[in-house]
Design a protein around this motif. Structure first.
Motif, PDB file in Angstrom:
ATOM      1  N   GLU A  78     -93.002 -27.301  17.457  1.00 53.35           N
ATOM      2  CA  GLU A  78     -91.780 -27.789  16.791  1.00 53.35           C
ATOM      3  C   GLU A  78     -92.033 -29.076  16.016  1.00 53.35           C
ATOM      4  N   TYR A  79     -92.941 -29.906  16.522  1.00 55.78           N
ATOM      5  CA  TYR A  79     -93.214 -31.180  15.843  1.00 55.78           C
ATOM      6  C   TYR A  79     -93.827 -30.929  14.472  1.00 55.78           C
ATOM      7  N   HIS A  80     -94.763 -29.933  14.403  1.00 58.15           N
ATOM      8  CA  HIS A  80     -95.341 -29.591  13.095  1.00 58.15           C
ATOM      9  C   HIS A  80     -94.242 -29.131  12.142  1.00 58.15           C
ATOM     10  N   ILE A  81     -93.351 -28.303  12.659  1.00 55.46           N
ATOM     11  CA  ILE A  81     -92.296 -27.735  11.795  1.00 55.46           C
ATOM     12  C   ILE A  81     -91.420 -28.857  11.237  1.00 55.46           C
ATOM     13  N   ARG A  82     -91.122 -29.845  12.084  1.00 51.56           N
ATOM     14  CA  ARG A  82     -90.285 -30.965  11.615  1.00 51.56           C
ATOM     15  C   ARG A  82     -91.063 -31.884  10.684  1.00 51.56           C
ATOM     16  N   SER A  83     -92.307 -32.240  11.087  1.00 53.22           N
ATOM     17  CA  SER A  83     -93.077 -33.210  10.297  1.00 53.22           C
ATOM     18  C   SER A  83     -93.390 -32.693   8.900  1.00 53.22           C
ATOM     19  N   PHE A  84     -93.649 -31.384   8.802  1.00 53.22           N
ATOM     20  CA  PHE A  84     -93.975 -30.830   7.481  1.00 53.22           C
ATOM     21  C   PHE A  84     -92.744 -30.259   6.785  1.00 53.22           C
ATOM     22  N   ASN A  85     -91.593 -30.479   7.438  1.00 59.16           N
ATOM     23  CA  ASN A  85     -90.325 -30.096   6.817  1.00 59.16           C
ATOM     24  C   ASN A  85     -90.215 -28.603   6.517  1.00 59.16           C
ATOM     25  N   TRP A  86     -90.836 -27.778   7.390  1.00 60.69           N
ATOM     26  CA  TRP A  86     -90.716 -26.326   7.198  1.00 60.69           C
ATOM     27  C   TRP A  86     -89.329 -25.857   7.628  1.00 60.69           C
ATOM     28  N   ASP A 112     -76.947 -18.812   1.981  1.00 60.65           N
ATOM     29  CA  ASP A 112     -75.580 -19.335   1.936  1.00 60.65           C
ATOM     30  C   ASP A 112     -75.260 -20.255   3.108  1.00 60.65           C
ATOM     31  N   GLY A 113     -76.174 -21.153   3.425  1.00 58.26           N
ATOM     32  CA  GLY A 113     -75.935 -22.113   4.502  1.00 58.26           C
ATOM     33  C   GLY A 113     -76.143 -21.571   5.908  1.00 58.26           C
ATOM     34  N   ALA A 114     -76.499 -20.284   6.020  1.00 59.74           N
ATOM     35  CA  ALA A 114     -76.719 -19.715   7.361  1.00 59.74           C
ATOM     36  C   ALA A 114     -78.176 -19.274   7.507  1.00 59.74           C
ATOM     37  N   LEU A 115     -78.570 -19.062   8.756  1.00 61.01           N
ATOM     38  CA  LEU A 115     -79.921 -18.562   9.010  1.00 61.01           C
ATOM     39  C   LEU A 115     -79.804 -17.088   9.392  1.00 61.01           C
ATOM     40  N   LEU A 116     -80.490 -16.229   8.659  1.00 59.76           N
ATOM     41  CA  LEU A 116     -80.416 -14.793   8.942  1.00 59.76           C
ATOM     42  C   LEU A 116     -81.777 -14.274   9.367  1.00 59.76           C
ATOM     43  N   LEU A 117     -81.753 -13.222  10.190  1.00 56.30           N
ATOM     44  CA  LEU A 117     -82.992 -12.545  10.543  1.00 56.30           C
ATOM     45  C   LEU A 117     -83.458 -11.754   9.325  1.00 56.30           C
ATOM     46  N   GLY A 118     -84.714 -11.963   8.922  1.00 58.90           N
ATOM     47  CA  GLY A 118     -85.245 -11.281   7.743  1.00 58.90           C
ATOM     48  C   GLY A 118     -86.391 -10.358   8.097  1.00 58.90           C
ATOM     49  N   ASP A 119     -87.158 -10.016   7.090  1.00 55.56           N
ATOM     50  CA  ASP A 119     -88.365  -9.203   7.216  1.00 55.56           C
ATOM     51  C   ASP A 119     -88.082  -7.856   7.882  1.00 55.56           C
ATOM     52  N   THR A 131     -84.020 -15.668  18.800  1.00 57.12           N
ATOM     53  CA  THR A 131     -85.145 -14.768  19.101  1.00 57.12           C
ATOM     54  C   THR A 131     -85.072 -14.325  20.565  1.00 57.12           C
ATOM     55  N   PHE A 132     -84.674 -15.234  21.461  1.00 54.88           N
ATOM     56  CA  PHE A 132     -84.473 -14.827  22.857  1.00 54.88           C
ATOM     57  C   PHE A 132     -83.294 -13.866  22.996  1.00 54.88           C
ATOM     58  N   GLU A 133     -82.251 -14.077  22.173  1.00 58.66           N
ATOM     59  CA  GLU A 133     -81.094 -13.176  22.200  1.00 58.66           C
ATOM     60  C   GLU A 133     -81.538 -11.763  21.762  1.00 58.66           C
ATOM     61  N   VAL A 134     -82.336 -11.716  20.694  1.00 56.91           N
ATOM     62  CA  VAL A 134     -82.866 -10.427  20.224  1.00 56.91           C
ATOM     63  C   VAL A 134     -83.708  -9.801  21.336  1.00 56.91           C
ATOM     64  N   ASN A 135     -84.476 -10.617  22.033  1.00 53.90           N
ATOM     65  CA  ASN A 135     -85.288 -10.100  23.137  1.00 53.90           C
ATOM     66  C   ASN A 135     -84.402  -9.449  24.201  1.00 53.90           C
ATOM     67  N   ASP A 136     -83.309 -10.091  24.550  1.00 53.37           N
ATOM     68  CA  ASP A 136     -82.407  -9.526  25.566  1.00 53.37           C
ATOM     69  C   ASP A 136     -81.842  -8.185  25.106  1.00 53.37           C
ATOM     70  N   ILE A 137     -81.380  -8.155  23.858  1.00 52.63           N
ATOM     71  CA  ILE A 137     -80.763  -6.928  23.328  1.00 52.63           C
ATOM     72  C   ILE A 137     -81.794  -5.793  23.283  1.00 52.63           C
ATOM     73  N   LEU A 138     -82.968  -6.106  22.712  1.00 49.09           N
ATOM     74  CA  LEU A 138     -83.940  -5.034  22.484  1.00 49.09           C
ATOM     75  C   LEU A 138     -84.688  -4.628  23.754  1.00 49.09           C
ATOM     76  N   THR A 139     -84.899  -5.575  24.662  1.00 53.00           N
ATOM     77  CA  THR A 139     -85.556  -5.216  25.920  1.00 53.00           C
ATOM     78  C   THR A 139     -84.737  -4.141  26.625  1.00 53.00           C
ATOM     79  N   ILE A 189     -84.627 -24.855  13.915  1.00 56.88           N
ATOM     80  CA  ILE A 189     -85.577 -24.545  14.991  1.00 56.88           C
ATOM     81  C   ILE A 189     -84.801 -24.050  16.218  1.00 56.88           C
ATOM     82  N   ASP A 190     -83.730 -24.776  16.549  1.00 53.56           N
ATOM     83  CA  ASP A 190     -82.926 -24.399  17.721  1.00 53.56           C
ATOM     84  C   ASP A 190     -82.356 -22.992  17.560  1.00 53.56           C
ATOM     85  N   VAL A 191     -81.843 -22.712  16.352  1.00 49.83           N
ATOM     86  CA  VAL A 191     -81.268 -21.380  16.115  1.00 49.83           C
ATOM     87  C   VAL A 191     -82.357 -20.308  16.231  1.00 49.83           C
TER      88      VAL A 191
END
Ligand code: ADP
Ligand code: UDP
Length: 241
Positions: free
Chosen positions: A134-142, A184-191, A155-163, A148-150
């Motif tokens: 997480e520190y790399h993600i913040r420091s390099f502004n990715w 549009d200001g939200a984070l969506l699951l992609g790919d 991802t854990f929520e997806v794990n619960d559903i799909l497991t 990060i929290d979302v």
């Protein structure tokens, strides 16, 4: 939907612009790659199976309250998706130790991880997708702290559903990778979510039903993907509206 300019051609999919600047066409190709593109093969029908499989999983996730980029199937190998500003990290959850985790930490292959573990990797083929924190993600502004929290929580929520979903179909969801992007200001699951980006074992026999069949030269790769689809009730022959 008219396909416009090709924006990006990756190892397994290509992404095209459309007349709508907020949407893209994602084309699932038959190309299959492993070991950072060192092993590459075309596997007949894989693009079609993965396109329909990913659409099915994204629909299930949407139904369970997870916001995704998926709009609709366009053809056997194409889906319409929302155009995201992708965060260049991969989010991996692992329920059972295998793959790179075992090599890295010297732990026994196949042991249950309770609780499941989470890892971030940087999306960078030249650097072989190194593990980051997480520190790399913040420091390099990715991504920001709240993003990060979302990503972790979702991802854990997806794990619960799909497991649960895979378990009901006689499979263990061993591990998987997700990617997220901004819209549009939200984070969506992609790919995508397909057997190319997760590990699935038959619950009773632990037979591999995912891309490890390709990585390890076990054969029957697309047949295994089709079996997973069949067990989940994905209709690979359904007409596309
Ligand atoms: P790779 O880039 O790893 O070879 P692919 O062949 O799967 O992967 O290419 C798909 C590319 O499209 C990836 O770079 C992925 O991050 C990107 N992508 C996935 N979904 C979206 C989206 N909704 N909007 C924009 N880009 C996306
Ligand atoms: N994964 C992926 N794309 C990547 C790296 C990993 O889809 O670039 C998936 C992989 O299929 C597995 C999980 O993430 O389901 C964990 O992969 P791992 O770190 O064990 O890497 P590998 O052993 O595949 O190199």
């Amino acid at each position: 939907m008219e396909k416009g300019k090709e924006l990006y051609s990756g190892k397994a999919k290509s992404v095209f612009e459309t007349t709508d600047p907020t949407q893209l066409v994602m084309v699932f190709r038959d190309d299959t790659s492993a070991f950072d593109g060192i092993k590459v093969e075309k596997l007949n029908r894989k693009g079609m199976v993965n396109n329909r499989f990913s659409a099915f999983i994204m629909d299930q996730l949407e139904g369970a309250g997870v916001a995704t980029h998926h709009e609709r199937l366009l053809s056997e190998t194409e889906s319409l998706v929302k155009r995201l500003d992708m965060i260049p990290v991969e989010c991996v959850v692992r329920n059972i130790a295998t793959g790179s985790l075992c090599k890295r930490l010297g732990v026994e292959d196949g042991i249950d991880l309770t609780p499941p573990t989470f890892e971030f990797f940087l999306k960078n083929d030249d650097l072989h997708d190194p593990m980051i924190n997480e520190y790399h993600i913040r420091s390099f502004n990715w991504a920001s702290q709240s993003e990060i929290d979302v990503m972790i929580e979702r991802t854990f929520e997806v794990n619960d559903i799909l497991t649960k979903m895979f378990s009901a179909a006689g499979m263990l969801l061993v591990d998987f990778k997700l990617e997220y992007g901004r819209f549009d200001g939200a984070l969506l699951l992609g790919d995508e979510f397909t057997p190319d980006g997760c590990r699935l074992w038959d619950t009773d026999t632990r037979k591999k039903l995912d891309k490890d069949r390709f990585r390890r030269g076990l054969g029957g790769v697309v047949e295994a993907y089709e079996e997973v689809a069949m067990r989940l009730g994905v209709d690979l022959g359904q007409p596309i509206a």
